[in-house]
Write a protein that holds these residues in place. Sequence first.
Motif, PDB file in Angstrom:
ATOM      1  N   GLU A 149       0.859  -1.181   0.000  1.00  0.00           N
ATOM      2  CA  GLU A 149       0.000   0.000   0.000  1.00  0.00           C
ATOM      3  C   GLU A 149       0.898   1.235   0.000  1.00  0.00           C
ATOM      4  N   GLY A 150       0.495   2.270  -0.700  1.00  0.00           N
ATOM      5  CA  GLY A 150       1.323   3.467  -0.739  1.00  0.00           C
ATOM      6  C   GLY A 150       2.570   3.245  -1.575  1.00  0.00           C
ATOM      7  N   ASN A 151       3.637   3.886  -1.203  1.00  0.00           N
ATOM      8  CA  ASN A 151       4.877   3.812  -1.974  1.00  0.00           C
ATOM      9  C   ASN A 151       5.838   2.809  -1.365  1.00  0.00           C
ATOM     10  N   GLY A 152       5.875   1.631  -1.956  1.00  0.00           N
ATOM     11  CA  GLY A 152       6.832   0.632  -1.519  1.00  0.00           C
ATOM     12  C   GLY A 152       6.507   0.042  -0.162  1.00  0.00           C
ATOM     13  N   VAL A 153       7.555  -0.360   0.556  1.00  0.00           N
ATOM     14  CA  VAL A 153       7.411  -0.984   1.865  1.00  0.00           C
ATOM     15  C   VAL A 153       7.741   0.068   2.924  1.00  0.00           C
ATOM     16  N   ASP A 154       6.709   0.644   3.527  1.00  0.00           N
ATOM     17  CA  ASP A 154       6.930   1.683   4.528  1.00  0.00           C
ATOM     18  C   ASP A 154       7.125   1.056   5.905  1.00  0.00           C
ATOM     19  N   PRO A 174       6.551 -19.512  -2.708  1.00  0.00           N
ATOM     20  CA  PRO A 174       6.478 -18.236  -3.419  1.00  0.00           C
ATOM     21  C   PRO A 174       5.781 -17.163  -2.587  1.00  0.00           C
ATOM     22  N   VAL A 175       6.117 -15.914  -2.876  1.00  0.00           N
ATOM     23  CA  VAL A 175       5.488 -14.748  -2.237  1.00  0.00           C
ATOM     24  C   VAL A 175       4.586 -14.070  -3.259  1.00  0.00           C
ATOM     25  N   MET A 176       3.307 -13.944  -2.934  1.00  0.00           N
ATOM     26  CA  MET A 176       2.339 -13.248  -3.785  1.00  0.00           C
ATOM     27  C   MET A 176       2.072 -11.873  -3.190  1.00  0.00           C
ATOM     28  N   CYS A 177       2.079 -10.840  -4.024  1.00  0.00           N
ATOM     29  CA  CYS A 177       1.898  -9.484  -3.515  1.00  0.00           C
ATOM     30  C   CYS A 177       0.737  -8.779  -4.196  1.00  0.00           C
ATOM     31  N   HIS A 178      -0.258  -8.385  -3.404  1.00  0.00           N
ATOM     32  CA  HIS A 178      -1.354  -7.534  -3.857  1.00  0.00           C
ATOM     33  C   HIS A 178      -0.802  -6.138  -4.101  1.00  0.00           C
ATOM     34  N   MET A 179      -1.099  -5.573  -5.262  1.00  0.00           N
ATOM     35  CA  MET A 179      -0.630  -4.237  -5.615  1.00  0.00           C
ATOM     36  C   MET A 179      -1.816  -3.287  -5.741  1.00  0.00           C
ATOM     37  N   GLU A 180      -1.677  -2.122  -5.141  1.00  0.00           N
ATOM     38  CA  GLU A 180      -2.678  -1.069  -5.245  1.00  0.00           C
ATOM     39  C   GLU A 180      -2.327  -0.114  -6.377  1.00  0.00           C
ATOM     40  N   ASN A 181      -3.269   0.750  -6.707  1.00  0.00           N
ATOM     41  CA  ASN A 181      -3.078   1.711  -7.782  1.00  0.00           C
ATOM     42  C   ASN A 181      -1.820   2.553  -7.565  1.00  0.00           C
ATOM     43  N   LEU A 186       8.384  -1.753  -8.182  1.00  0.00           N
ATOM     44  CA  LEU A 186       9.791  -2.115  -8.297  1.00  0.00           C
ATOM     45  C   LEU A 186      10.489  -2.066  -6.945  1.00  0.00           C
ATOM     46  N   SER A 187      10.118  -1.115  -6.097  1.00  0.00           N
ATOM     47  CA  SER A 187      10.753  -1.044  -4.772  1.00  0.00           C
ATOM     48  C   SER A 187      10.324  -2.218  -3.896  1.00  0.00           C
ATOM     49  N   VAL A 188       9.096  -2.722  -4.093  1.00  0.00           N
ATOM     50  CA  VAL A 188       8.650  -3.912  -3.360  1.00  0.00           C
ATOM     51  C   VAL A 188       9.487  -5.116  -3.776  1.00  0.00           C
TER      52      VAL A 188
END
Length: 317
Positions: A149-154, A174-181, A186-188
Amino acid sequence: MIQTVSGSINQHELGYCQCHEHLFIRRGKSYDINRALYMDDLDKSTRELLLYKESGGRGIVDAQPVGCGRMADYLMRASQASGVNIIASTGFHKLVFYEADHWIYKISQNQLTQLFLDEMQIGMFADGDSGAPLLRTGAKAGIIKTAAEGNGVDDKHKKLFSSAAEVSLLTGAPVMCHMENRNDALSVVRFLTDLKVPASGIILCHLDRAFYDPSFHIEMVQAGVFLEYDTIGRPKYHSDEKEIELLLKLIGTGYASQILIGLDTTNQRLSSYGGMIGLDYILNDFIFKMLNAGISRQEINKLTCENPAKALSIRVA
């Protein structure tokens, strides 16, 4: 091997697989936010899986993690009743889906890591939405869900992502990552790979609606990750034809081996719950749209069979 709720299977046993669905969600905070996020009927969800299997579905990923509505006991029962292999998720979801006093904020990183690890190696919990998880099932998770959520991993997410990465290293999952708008995807990826998770062990979800830009998607697959597309049968975001344009771009530039597909189902998208489509929509509708657009049977097999078998496999840890 691929770890399902009914046990481990070989890669070649997986067959056709949709890589991001929700079969059960218990009523809770997510329901308060979005009434579509509530499916708790064993018979209805099992009936949906049977329709899916009749159309050719053999495996499916349930992307609901621990502590926010996952129904691990029902996943196991539905898999046994339908014969569909279900790959379940440990890990965490968007923080908005947890109450302010939820245990996920309070436990240490070591405790969180151990919880995720135990769900992979011993069995998932059937509870944990409000109080600490206590009711263990015999069904093991096969994938680690995360959510950016937001910008990268805060700072709010570092503990969570660090635990997910550590469990991936310990288990090979494996690691699955939900991405928001407009997430900084890339930073994740860099955060996880800096912690030694291989890029090929990362699945980024929803970029086809969160950041519809083929050049950006090409940049992400060049980093070595899998992209999971599920803006299919979802006209509120874009048409199926627009989705196929994106698929054609990635396939045409040589990245067909890094694409997965699914529907990201809710009760509004499951026919057994009165929804507009069903789990069988890709098999009975979208595949023919892909064929008509020039995507070959071989390429479709790669997206739906070959790629899931690779992406969901447990690496040698």
